[in-house]
Structure formats: structure tokens, C-alpha cells
Scaffold this motif. Structure first.
Motif, short mmCIF file in Angstrom:
data_model
loop_
_atom_site.label_atom_id
_atom_site.label_comp_id
_atom_site.label_asym_id
_atom_site.label_seq_id
_atom_site.Cartn_x
_atom_site.Cartn_y
_atom_site.Cartn_z
N LYS A 1 0.80 -1.22 0.00
CA LYS A 1 0.00 0.00 0.00
C LYS A 1 0.83 1.28 0.00
O LYS A 1 0.29 2.37 -0.15
CB LYS A 1 -0.95 -0.01 1.21
N SER A 2 2.13 1.16 0.17
CA SER A 2 2.93 2.39 0.16
C SER A 2 2.93 3.04 -1.22
O SER A 2 3.05 4.26 -1.33
CB SER A 2 4.37 2.11 0.62
N PRO B 1 0.23 3.00 -3.55
CA PRO B 1 -1.01 3.79 -3.68
C PRO B 1 -1.03 5.02 -2.80
O PRO B 1 -1.49 6.09 -3.22
CB PRO B 1 -2.09 2.79 -3.27
N SER C 1 -8.71 2.46 8.13
CA SER C 1 -7.78 1.37 7.87
C SER C 1 -7.12 0.97 9.18
O SER C 1 -6.81 1.82 10.02
CB SER C 1 -6.70 1.79 6.87
N SER D 1 -2.19 -2.04 6.34
CA SER D 1 -1.12 -1.55 5.49
C SER D 1 -1.33 -0.11 5.03
O SER D 1 -0.38 0.68 4.98
CB SER D 1 -0.97 -2.46 4.27
N THR D 2 -2.56 0.25 4.67
CA THR D 2 -2.79 1.61 4.17
C THR D 2 -2.50 2.63 5.26
O THR D 2 -1.82 3.65 5.01
CB THR D 2 -4.24 1.77 3.67
N SER E 1 1.31 2.76 5.92
CA SER E 1 2.00 3.45 4.83
C SER E 1 1.71 4.95 4.85
O SER E 1 2.60 5.77 4.60
CB SER E 1 1.58 2.86 3.48
N GLN F 1 -9.29 5.55 0.11
CA GLN F 1 -8.62 4.55 -0.72
C GLN F 1 -9.58 3.71 -1.56
O GLN F 1 -9.23 3.27 -2.66
CB GLN F 1 -7.78 3.62 0.18
N ASN G 1 -5.48 5.29 -6.34
CA ASN G 1 -5.06 4.09 -5.61
C ASN G 1 -4.54 3.04 -6.61
O ASN G 1 -3.36 2.71 -6.63
CB ASN G 1 -6.26 3.56 -4.82
N THR H 1 -6.12 -7.09 -2.52
CA THR H 1 -5.14 -6.37 -3.31
C THR H 1 -5.55 -6.36 -4.78
O THR H 1 -5.19 -5.46 -5.53
CB THR H 1 -3.75 -7.02 -3.16
N THR I 1 -6.82 -3.20 -6.36
CA THR I 1 -5.90 -2.12 -6.72
C THR I 1 -4.94 -2.54 -7.82
O THR I 1 -4.26 -1.71 -8.39
CB THR I 1 -5.08 -1.68 -5.49
N ASP J 1 1.84 -8.38 1.40
CA ASP J 1 1.96 -7.97 2.80
C ASP J 1 2.84 -8.95 3.58
O ASP J 1 2.78 -10.16 3.36
CB ASP J 1 0.59 -7.93 3.49
#
Length: 459
Positions: free
Chosen positions: A61-62, A64, A86, A89-90, A93, A166, A172, A200, A203, A223
């Protein structure tokens, strides 16, 4: 992909911005899955993993987050909190990238109150504020009463937060069209199958535009599992994971050992009163102040005669005794290297050795609380560690050693002694964890005596 930075070094005032910019980094690794893990290899299928976990923020997610932030006007959210629904990860990040690239530290993750505490701790570790909400754990992004709709409306109507959103933000998925897809095609032109996991996939689905070639398959490793360890164990059960051996140690001996409170014989001598130590080396059971239980314990008044070895019952004038005293006196002037540590007057001494050992010799003001014999290398046996910890726990509770009013000592300091040092180390950790000012003799009573009589402990 950077061709001008082959050594992966980032310098200057914008070094962090360079580090998190995919255009300033080499392409992320593509690793072929070994044949033993690829059931399709015998059919001519080669499978590669695209390790998006190797991104600087260590999750997919880093990219996006970076792309969504870059499409925003920095002046719009410069002084506003960034708020996102979230817990994984979002949010992580967003916290990392916003701080590293923009110096923005006011990031809020809106998290269900039903999520594990471990996830909330992880978010806070990265400097992210956690805003809890009740109701459904994972509402859809268009649920009129869901957290995502509330954040979206709040940002649009009140304008006091910035919500990247997101789940409805096209920037994204465009991040992967911008970076991930071109990298894969450049690295592996022969690719003809692309796989992404559910979640995922939303995205990464548009990457079909970047596919080409005919022979290989790539799937995305998105992840690292550390974010979800507790959930994996809860859902799969402990039997799905490698065994933990010596599990009895999970329920005992958990207090921290600190070498600062494990005193070597020279340090101990230097920290105690000279007269007490000299008289104590040859102290025999039966003198005033020695007893077998804490309930009977009452420190005796110190007499002037106690400062000489000859006044202590059991002392002798043999050459070995004279040698011990001479060696001991030399150590009394040794500087102590334990900064800020001073026991002051002779502390209360708890001696865990057997009654027979205690009768032979012990320190002044000692209390004998004998424990069963254990190995001279206690920590080599998990079973013995558990047994000794249980014995100490029961003993301390019986003697009320954890009670604030114990012991009845001048300054409340406690010196713990055993034969080889392991029991007293464990006891020191237990007592210090409960607020007692406890110390022990490193190596035990045998080492203490031996260090002053040339190795002869039969005093």
C-alpha cells in the motif's frame, strides 16, 4: 526505475523523499518459486513472486498512498489531519510516507473496536493516532452509516480533515499502472499470466494493460504477515504452526534479570561495611540475629566487638583464616565500578542454602530459608527452572516477602545468597520486579568465599 543510482544510496536534504520514490530505486525483486513449491513446473509453467514487501514501507500500500498524496495539493491538507478507515497496510504506509515526504505527522487511523489490540499497538508504533468506532467491523465503502461514508462526508462538508478515500480513489490503483506493471514487464517481458490476491486485486486489476509475453506467471506478494500474527494463530490454531518446546517456561521466570544488581565478591565487599564483612566470613549459626524464619527475625544492635574477626564465634587463628582476612582486606580498598550503587550498612541477608551449609558458615544478619538442592547449572534444565521458580514464589508468599512492610531492615536492602548463584539471581529478579531493593552475589556463596581464601572454601 532508477538507472542512475545503482548503489542504492540516498543523500541530501530530500534523501527520505528519494528513498520512498520508486523512480529513484531499482526495480523490486522478482523471485522464481522453486520447483518443490511449484506443482505446475512439470507442465512448463514458471512462477515468479513480485516482492512488493521489499518496498521501503514493507507493504504494497505504500505505492497507492504515495500516488494519492502526490495528486493532492499540499497546501490543502498541510494543517489538517489525514484520516483513513484502515487498521493495516494503508494506515501504516500513510503514517510513514506522509511523515517522510511531507513532514505531516497528524495521521489518524479509524479502526473498529473489535480489532486486536496488537494491531492498534502496531499503528501507534508508527506514530499513528487510533480513532475507534463501533458497529460493523468492515462496512462497505458506500454504506451510508459506515465509517468510510462518515469520513468522506466529514472531509467534504466540514473540511476539518483530509480523507484520501482509498476505496473510491482512482489514484489508488493507478499507482500500480504507474510503477508495478512497468517494472514487471521490463524485468520479465515473457509474462503472460498475472495473479493478485483478493483485496489487493482491487488495486492491481488494471495491470492487465501492462501485460505482455507468453510464457511465465507472476503473482504479487503484497503484505508481510507480522501485522496479522495474532489473527493467524486465532483462526488456524496452534497446531498449524511449529511447536514451542519447553512451554513450562512461558508460565514462570518472566522477570527481567539485570546484571547491575548481580554483585561480584570484590564489589560486594567494597559496598558493605568492613567490620560486618570480616566478622561475617566466620559467622556460625546461633549468634544473635540469625534465625530460621522471617517471623522471628529482629536485627540485633551492633556491638563494638562485632568489628573484629576474633569476636565472632567460630573464627580461628589458623594460617588459612589469616590468609583469607589478608586477601579480603586488600579487596576492601578496590574501587567499585557500579556507579550509583551502595548497599550502605549490612543489609538483610537471605540465604537459600541448606541448613548444613548455613551452619558451617554464613554472613552476618543472615536469615536461612533453605530450598531443596538443585543442579549447579539451574538454567540448563527448563524443568528445574520451573520448579525453582515455583518454590521461590511459594516461599516468598509464605514469608510475606512481597509485602511493603517487609523486611524490618534499616534501609530495606536485601542481599540474596545461594550456593552457586542461580537461585539468588532468579530471586533478585522476582523481588526487584515487585519493588524490593534486592541484590545477589554473582557465583553464589562458594564463589564469594573462594575469592578470599585462595580457592579453599572450607572455612
Amino acid at each position: 526505475m532508477a538507472a542512475s543510482n545503482p548503489y542504492n544510496v540516498f543523500r541530501g536534504p530530500d534523501s527520505l523523499a528519494q528513498f520512498y520514490d520508486p523512480d529513484q530505486n531499482p526495480p523490486l525483486p522478482l523471485v522464481e518459486i522453486p520447483e518443490r513449491l511449484n506443482p505446475m513446473r512439470k507442465h512448463g509453467v514458471r512462477i515468479y513472486a513480485k516482492l512488493l514487501t521489499s518496498l521501503p514501507a514493507q507493504n504494497v500500500k505504500s505505492l497507492p498512498v504515495l500516488n494519492m498524496l502526490q495528486q493532492q495539493d499540499p497546501q490543502v491538507f498541510k494543517h489538517k489531519p489525514l484520516a483513513e478507515a484502515s487498521s493495516g497496510s494503508t494506515a501504516i504506509s500513510l503514517g510513514i510516507v506522509a511523515r517522510a515526504l511531507l513532514g505531516h505527522e497528524d495521521v489518524h487511523a479509524h479502526v473498529s473496536n473489535k480489532k486486536p489490540i496488537s494491531q492498534m499497538k502496531l499503528l501507534r508504533l508508527f506514530g499513528i493516532h487510533v480513532d475507534l468506532f463501533g458497529g460493523m467491523t468492515q462496512p462497505t465503502y458506500d454504506d451510508p452509516k459506515g465509517i468510510m461514508t462518515r469520513l468522506r462526508n466529514r472531509a467534504a462538508q466540514r473540511g476539518d480533515v483530509v480523507n484520501l478515500g482509498q476505496y473510491h480513489n482512482h489514484d489508488n490503483w493507478k499507482a500500480h499502472v504507474r510503477w508495478t506493471g512497468p517494472q514487471i514487464v521490463t524485468q520479465l517481458p515473457e509474462i503472460n499470466v498475472f495473479c493478485a490476491t483478493v483485496g489487493t486485486g482491487g488495486t492491481l486489476g488494471r495491470l492487465a494493460d501492462a501485460r505482455t509475453g507468453e510464457t511465465s506467471c507472476v503473482f504479487v506478494c503484497a503484505d508481510l504477515p507480522y501485522q496479522y500474527v495474532d489473527m493467524y494463530h486465532a483462526k488456524l490454531g496452534e497446531d498449524e504452526f511449529p511447536k514451542i518446546y519447553n512451554q513450562e517456561l512461558l508460565t514462570c521466570d518472566s522477570d527481567v534479570y539485570d546484571d547491575r544488581f548481580h554483585l561480584t565478591p570484590p564489589h560486594l565487599v567494597n559496598l558493605l561495611d568492613r567490620g560486618d564483612i570480616i566478622s561475617s566470613l566466620f559467622c556460625q549459626s546461633g549468634i544473635s540475629g540469625c534465625c530460621s524464619s522471617l517471623q522471628q527475625y529482629a536485627p540485633p544492635p551492633k556491638s563494638p566487638e562485632s568489628n573484629s574477626a576474633s569476636s565472632c564465634p567460630g573464627s580461628t587463628s589458623s594460617s588459612s583464616s589469616s590468609s583469607s582476612l589478608s586477601s579480603l582486606s586488600a579487596h576492601l580498598s578496590t574501587p567499585c565500578s557500579l556507579s550509583g550503587c551502595s548497599l550502605g550498612p549490612m543489609p538483610t541477608v537471605i540465604d537459600f542454602r541448606s541448613e548444613a551449609e548455613f551452619r558451617q558458615s554464613h554472613l552476618q544478619r543472615s536469615i536461612n530459608l533453605p530450598l531443596p538442592d538443585r543442579s549447579d547449572d539451574l538454567f540448563a534444565s527448563p524443568g528445574e527452572v520451573h520448579q525453582r521458580w515455583t518454590e521461590l514464589t511459594e516461599l516468598f508468599e509464605e514469608q510475606k516477602c512481597f509485602h511493603p512492610s517487609w523486611p524490618n531492615a534499616t534501609d530495606g536492602k536485601i542481599l540474596l545468597v545461594c550456593t552457586h548463584g542461580d537461585t539468588s539471581r532468579m530471586a533478585t529478579a522476582m523481588l526487584r520486579a515487585r519493588g524490593r531493593d534486592a541484590y545477589c552475589v554473582k557465583g553464589g556463596f562458594q564463589t564469594f568465599i573462594s575469592s578470599f581464601d585462595g580457592g579453599n572454601s572450607n572455612i
